[in-house]
Design an enzyme around this catalytic site. Structure first.
Site, PDB file in Angstrom:
ATOM      1  N   TYR A  96       0.931  -1.284  -0.076  1.00  0.00           N
ATOM      2  CA  TYR A  96       0.051   0.171  -0.004  1.00  0.00           C
ATOM      3  C   TYR A  96       0.869   1.267  -0.079  1.00  0.00           C
ATOM      4  CZ  TYR A  96       0.901   0.867   5.045  1.00  0.00           C
ATOM      5  OH  TYR A  96       1.332   0.734   6.335  1.00  0.00           O
ATOM      6  N   CYS A  97       0.470   2.412  -0.482  1.00  0.00           N
ATOM      7  CA  CYS A  97       0.928   3.686  -0.445  1.00  0.00           C
ATOM      8  C   CYS A  97      -0.139   4.577   0.226  1.00  0.00           C
ATOM      9  CB  CYS A  97       1.428   4.229  -1.660  1.00  0.00           C
ATOM     10  SG  CYS A  97       0.141   4.237  -3.039  1.00  0.00           S
TER      11      CYS A  97
END
Length: 351
Positions: A96-97
């Site tokens: 994830y970012c």
């Protein structure tokens, strides 16, 4: 592509399905808050992210994307070589970012092309953060709390530790890295951010059976500088209460042990005591500081109990915990941990 996306709604019940959680954001973003257990493998570090952002504003989005792509490719290659090259085909990472966009998308795409069962978190950290807030609001009213009460130094945290081997415990002070009083800061350990504290709460609660008793310490709304979410605080305050009673000499022994690091640091102790000046006046603070300077720590601790901690406890406990008047009382005989192990056994037998 949709099968490669993982919904944040499933995190609470299905986080353990992944072998690794990769936070592709910058170290600064990661330090503020992250999914519990995630490792930081930034595709852009702090300086690189700032450089790409400046280029985007000052030159053009196209120029920024070219530079960003080169840096991202280089950094992902480095992470693959340093951290993941020996992982088997069955390895299942979640990436994830910030918003579930280009940074985690690029990372997840490469992992998938290699053949690993990588998934990308839909909505990224922002999706996770929304889910934490929703889950805490949803879970809090379902929890069945038993509240450990007692004056400062009675050893509430020690009893929680003794209970944890055989019962469910929510250690708010442990999660907040603070003992909850003006002297409560931990040595060489800063408190987490408010968001990180809530992540820790979320991670603790998701692993508990909310329909079975959860032991928790009586706390004010704030632990150090951190705020316990309102829904959780409201539910804790409705819990059945158990009060630890201890002679003042036992309480002094407990505090002398727990605050040994602070009592040995006269400058820091003087500073913390000075924070109480507005409440008690310069003359009283000077007396306490003098006791500290002269190393008369048992006298200092006892006087703080009599004049500061005990009145504050009596003023707040019955007002904030509705079932306190019906609390069962247990007496602890000494500051030794064996006394708290016996107390835990006594409490569990009668529950």
């Amino acid at each position: 592509m949709s099968s490669a996306l993982f919904s944040p709604e499933l995190l609470g019940q299905d986080l353990g399905r992944f072998d690794c959680i990769i936070d592709a954001r910058s170290p600064a973003e990661y330090a503020l808050d992250h999914i519990p257990g995630a490792i930081n493998c930034p595709v852009l570090n702090n300086e690189e992210r700032a450089k790409v952002g400046t280029l985007y504003k000052q030159e053009s989005p196209f120029a920024a994307k070219k530079l960003g792509a080169a840096l991202v490719a280089k950094n992902i290659a480095s992470h693959l070589q340093e951290h993941f090259i020996h992982q088997p085909r069955e390895w299942r990472p979640l990436v994830y970012c910030w918003r579930g966009g280009e940074r985690s998308g690029a990372f997840a795409h490469i992992l998938q092309r290699i053949g690993w069962k990588a998934q990308q978190l839909q909505g990224g950290y922002q999706g996770y953060r929304r889910q934490v807030i929703q889950d805490l609001e949803k879970w809090a009213p379902l929890a069945k709390f038993s509240v450990i009460c007692g004056m400062t130094g009675s050893g509430k945290t020690r009893l929680l530790q003794a209970l944890s081997a055989h019962a469910q415990v929510l250690d708010l002070e442990g999660l907040a890295a603070h003992r909850g009083s003006v002297l409560g800061g931990l040595p060489d350990q800063a408190q987490p951010s408010q968001k990180m504290f809530e992540s820790r709460l979320w991670n603790a609660l998701r692993q508990l059976n909310l329909q079975q008793t959860i032991y928790v310490e009586s706390e004010s709304k704030k632990v150090g500088c951190l705020h316990i979410p309102d829904a959780l605080m409201d539910q804790i305050r409705q819990g059945n209460c158990v009060e630890i009673k201890a002679n003042r000499s036992v309480r002094v022994d407990v505090l002398m042990n727990e605050y040994a690091h602070l009592l040995s640091d006269h400058d820091e102790l003087h500073h913390i005591l000075s924070l109480l000046t507005q409440r008690y006046g310069k003359e009283q603070i000077a007396k306490w500081q003098q006791l500290a300077t002269e190393g008369r720590h048992p006298e200092l601790v006892e006087d703080l109990l009599i004049k500061h901690y005990d009145p504050a406890y009596q003023d707040s406990i019955a007002r904030n915990f509705g079932l306190y008047q019906n609390a069962r009382s247990l007496m602890v005989r000494s500051a030794e941990q064996t006394s708290y192990l016996e107390l835990a056994q006594q409490l569990l037998k009668s529950s």
